[in-house]
Design a protein around this motif. Structure first.
Motif, short mmCIF file in Angstrom:
data_model
loop_
_atom_site.label_atom_id
_atom_site.label_comp_id
_atom_site.label_asym_id
_atom_site.label_seq_id
_atom_site.Cartn_x
_atom_site.Cartn_y
_atom_site.Cartn_z
N SER A 177 0.94 -0.92 0.02
CA SER A 177 0.20 0.31 0.24
C SER A 177 1.22 0.90 -0.20
N ALA A 178 1.93 1.38 1.04
CA ALA A 178 2.58 1.99 0.29
C ALA A 178 3.72 2.63 -0.26
N ARG A 179 3.83 1.34 -1.05
CA ARG A 179 4.51 2.17 -2.63
C ARG A 179 3.25 2.50 -3.87
N LEU A 180 1.99 2.46 -3.07
CA LEU A 180 1.13 2.61 -4.04
C LEU A 180 0.83 4.21 -4.08
N THR A 181 0.59 4.65 -2.92
CA THR A 181 0.69 5.79 -1.97
C THR A 181 1.75 6.51 -3.14
N ALA A 182 2.73 6.35 -2.75
CA ALA A 182 4.03 6.72 -2.76
C ALA A 182 3.67 7.51 -4.40
N ALA A 183 3.88 6.29 -5.29
CA ALA A 183 3.14 6.97 -7.31
C ALA A 183 1.91 7.33 -7.29
N ILE A 184 1.11 7.61 -5.99
CA ILE A 184 0.15 8.76 -6.47
C ILE A 184 0.40 10.15 -5.63
N CYS A 185 1.56 9.82 -5.57
CA CYS A 185 1.87 11.07 -4.84
C CYS A 185 2.59 11.63 -5.20
N ALA A 186 3.16 10.87 -6.42
CA ALA A 186 4.51 11.50 -7.24
C ALA A 186 3.85 12.24 -8.31
N TYR A 188 0.86 12.96 -8.98
CA TYR A 188 0.35 14.21 -9.04
C TYR A 188 1.17 15.31 -8.40
N GLY A 189 2.11 15.31 -7.76
CA GLY A 189 2.58 16.46 -7.18
C GLY A 189 2.52 16.46 -5.33
N MET A 190 2.09 15.58 -4.97
CA MET A 190 1.28 15.74 -3.71
C MET A 190 1.92 15.48 -2.77
N PRO A 191 2.75 16.02 -1.35
CA PRO A 191 3.64 15.87 -0.26
C PRO A 191 3.49 14.89 0.25
N VAL A 192 4.65 13.76 0.83
CA VAL A 192 3.80 13.25 1.24
C VAL A 192 3.36 13.72 2.86
#
Length: 232
Positions: A177-186, A188-192
């Protein structure tokens, strides 16, 4: 002169007492208020139309059956009744990931998201062993958060398990899940951070408690940051 009757109630009208302001709206106020309401309606309609421009011929993003936004995910289509077709982020910017827990098995979550009468679904479902299914394209608005604005701006990720069972959340699930969320943040340019990665319970107006007290946010966010750094 005799007493005058008010038009609305039939009761006797009286002049305001000395020092008492007449609180009835004048004609000008009514006209201004009506104009403001009309303007608000026009602005709202314009905002809605601004999100529909992509439906013009030749504007809609090309779509391929079975395509996924996250490499390695298995495509399993949710019912079209559980989403709204869109063209994000061109019509709605994406600035949130919402973490959910299924309160059931992976299979039960997939089944209800394919049920047109359920009227809800998330973009992704993560299984205990880390397997990821994508059920709605990130282009589209999934009915997952119980809040229209958050639905339009977010990607929803369901996790197999129960909020009351810490054992639901396995090492494989957290890592995947963390890898998935990191990919989504990347993407759309979202801060983690916890402003942009939130639980369902944190959505305004939500009546859900997931992911619950057993979800280890500190651990999860460290994993997301690590995965985001690796992507960079």
């Amino acid at each position: 002169m005799g007493d005058e009757l008010t038009e609305e109630t039939g009761h006797e009208a009286r002049a305001p007492a000395e020092g008492e302001a007449d609180r009835r709206p004048g004609r000008r106020a009514l006209l201004v208020g009506g104009a403001a309401a009309a303007l608000g309606t026009v602005l709202l309609a314009r905002e809605e139309l601004s999100h529909l421009w992509w439906r013009l011929p030749g504007v809609d993003h090309a779509r391929e059956d079975g395509a996924v936004d996250y490499r390695g995910a298995q495509w399993i289509a949710a019912s079209s009744a559980n989403l709204r077709r869109a063209d994000r982020p061109d019509d709605y910017r994406i600035d949130r990931v919402v973490v959910h827990v299924t309160q059931g098995s992976y299979r039960s979550a997939v089944n209800v998201f394919q049920d047109s009468s359920h009227r809800a679904a998330a973009h992704y479902v993560v299984r205990r062993d880390g397997h990821v299914a994508q059920m709605i394209r990130e282009l589209d608005v999934a009915f997952h958060a119980g809040n229209r604005q958050y639905n339009e701006r977010s990607v929803g990720i369901e996790h197999e398990g129960f909020v009351e069972k810490a054992s639901s959340f396995t090492d494989a699930m957290y890592a995947s899940s963390a890898r998935l969320t990191a990919a989504i943040c990347a993407r759309y340019g979202m801060p983690v951070d916890r402003t942009h990665v939130i639980g369902h319970a944190e959505v305004p107006g939500a009546d859900h408690t997931d992911p619950g007290r057993h979800w280890d946010w500190d651990r999860y966010m460290k994993l997301v940051r690590r995965a985001r750094t690796a992507l960079a």
